[in-house]
Scaffold this motif. Structure first.
Motif, short mmCIF file in Angstrom:
data_model
loop_
_atom_site.label_atom_id
_atom_site.label_comp_id
_atom_site.label_asym_id
_atom_site.label_seq_id
_atom_site.Cartn_x
_atom_site.Cartn_y
_atom_site.Cartn_z
N LEU A 154 8.28 22.28 1.77
CA LEU A 154 7.42 21.09 1.94
C LEU A 154 8.15 19.81 1.66
CD1 LEU A 154 4.10 22.36 0.13
CD2 LEU A 154 4.71 22.72 2.51
N SER A 155 7.81 18.68 2.33
CA SER A 155 8.46 17.41 2.10
C SER A 155 7.28 16.54 2.08
CB SER A 155 9.31 16.92 3.46
OG SER A 155 10.40 17.82 3.47
N CYS A 156 7.39 15.42 1.24
CA CYS A 156 6.41 14.45 0.93
C CYS A 156 7.32 13.03 1.08
CB CYS A 156 5.76 14.38 -0.34
SG CYS A 156 4.82 13.08 -0.85
N ALA A 157 6.97 12.26 2.06
CA ALA A 157 7.85 10.86 1.89
C ALA A 157 6.72 9.64 1.71
CB ALA A 157 8.05 10.58 3.47
N MET A 158 7.29 9.11 0.75
CA MET A 158 6.68 7.85 0.48
C MET A 158 7.16 6.61 0.81
SD MET A 158 6.70 5.75 -3.55
CE MET A 158 5.64 6.86 -4.21
N SER A 159 6.28 5.70 1.15
CA SER A 159 6.31 4.22 1.79
C SER A 159 5.42 3.43 1.18
CB SER A 159 6.15 4.33 3.42
OG SER A 159 4.76 4.62 3.53
N GLY A 160 5.99 2.11 0.89
CA GLY A 160 5.23 1.10 0.45
C GLY A 160 5.28 0.83 -1.06
N SER A 161 6.34 1.31 -1.49
CA SER A 161 6.42 1.04 -3.17
C SER A 161 8.03 1.56 -3.29
CB SER A 161 5.59 1.68 -4.22
OG SER A 161 5.82 1.25 -5.35
N ILE A 162 8.47 1.29 -4.58
CA ILE A 162 9.72 1.84 -5.04
C ILE A 162 9.84 3.25 -5.49
CG2 ILE A 162 11.96 1.31 -6.54
CD1 ILE A 162 10.69 -1.61 -6.72
N PHE A 163 10.26 4.14 -4.96
CA PHE A 163 10.14 5.63 -4.99
C PHE A 163 10.70 5.94 -6.29
CE2 PHE A 163 9.51 10.03 -3.92
CZ PHE A 163 10.55 10.65 -4.31
N SER A 164 11.76 5.24 -7.03
CA SER A 164 12.06 5.78 -8.12
C SER A 164 11.48 5.28 -9.41
CB SER A 164 13.63 5.11 -8.31
OG SER A 164 13.71 3.90 -8.12
N SER A 165 10.60 4.68 -9.08
CA SER A 165 9.69 4.05 -10.21
C SER A 165 8.37 5.25 -10.42
CB SER A 165 8.89 2.87 -9.96
OG SER A 165 9.89 1.75 -9.72
N GLN B 88 0.92 -1.22 -0.23
CA GLN B 88 0.11 0.03 -0.13
C GLN B 88 0.86 1.21 0.02
OE1 GLN B 88 -3.43 -0.11 -0.37
NE2 GLN B 88 -3.74 2.20 0.31
N VAL B 89 0.78 1.96 -0.94
CA VAL B 89 1.53 3.26 -1.11
C VAL B 89 0.82 4.29 -0.17
CG1 VAL B 89 2.38 5.07 -2.58
CG2 VAL B 89 2.28 2.79 -3.55
N LEU C 16 -1.64 4.75 -12.94
CA LEU C 16 -1.67 4.66 -11.45
C LEU C 16 -0.99 5.74 -10.75
CD1 LEU C 16 -2.89 2.56 -9.18
CD2 LEU C 16 -0.64 1.56 -9.20
N ALA C 17 -1.91 6.33 -9.93
CA ALA C 17 -1.49 7.59 -9.18
C ALA C 17 -2.08 7.76 -7.72
CB ALA C 17 -1.89 8.94 -9.82
N TYR C 18 -1.03 8.37 -6.96
CA TYR C 18 -1.52 8.08 -5.32
C TYR C 18 -1.30 9.78 -5.02
CZ TYR C 18 -0.88 3.21 -5.62
OH TYR C 18 -0.82 1.93 -6.14
N TRP C 19 -2.24 10.07 -3.83
CA TRP C 19 -2.30 11.41 -3.37
C TRP C 19 -1.85 11.24 -1.84
CZ3 TRP C 19 -2.82 15.86 -6.53
CH2 TRP C 19 -3.01 15.58 -7.69
N GLY C 20 -1.33 12.40 -1.58
CA GLY C 20 -1.16 12.56 -0.02
C GLY C 20 -2.43 13.34 0.52
#
Length: 117
Positions: free
Chosen positions: A20-31, A1-2, A104-108
């Motif tokens: 501003l900072s945005c940290a991703m978890s749950g997937s490969i960030f460089s993708s 789950q991203v 596929l896209a995700y939002w904070g």
């Protein structure tokens, strides 16, 4: 789950800066190509800045020369350095991640930026 978690918003005066900072978890960030969007009350969400995995950047005309987007793949984090802030920059800022080669896209959850005059 991203998951995308933004931080760094706040209340500043005109002419000041925020990062501003945005940290991703749950997937490969460089993708992912990463972006920052914003939405002011009563207005549509608009693209502020975008950075590809190859660090190619684009900016909205209204922020060019004042904002800078960057990414740190080792920290799974994208940043938005905002300088010379103006009252019209007041909005909720959202982090966006687009999986390269897909729709596929995700939002904070968004972070509020308020610039007083």
């Amino acid at each position: 789950q991203v998951q995308l978690v933004e931080s760094g918003g706040g209340l500043v005066q005109s002419g000041e800066s925020l990062r501003l900072s945005c940290a991703m978890s749950g997937s490969i960030f460089s993708s992912y190509n990463m972006g920052w969007y914003r939405q002011a009350p009563g207005q549509q969400r608009e693209l502020v800045a975008r950075i590809t995995s190859g660090v190619f950047t684009t900016y909205a005309t209204s922020v060019k020369g004042r904002f800078r987007i960057s990414r740190d793949n080792a920290k799974n984090t994208v940043y938005l350095q905002m300088n010379s802030l103006k009252p019209q920059d007041t909005a909720v800022y959202y982090c966006n991640a687009e999986l390269i080669g897909s729709r596929l896209a995700y939002w904070g959850q968004g972070t509020q930026v308020t610039v007083s005059s």
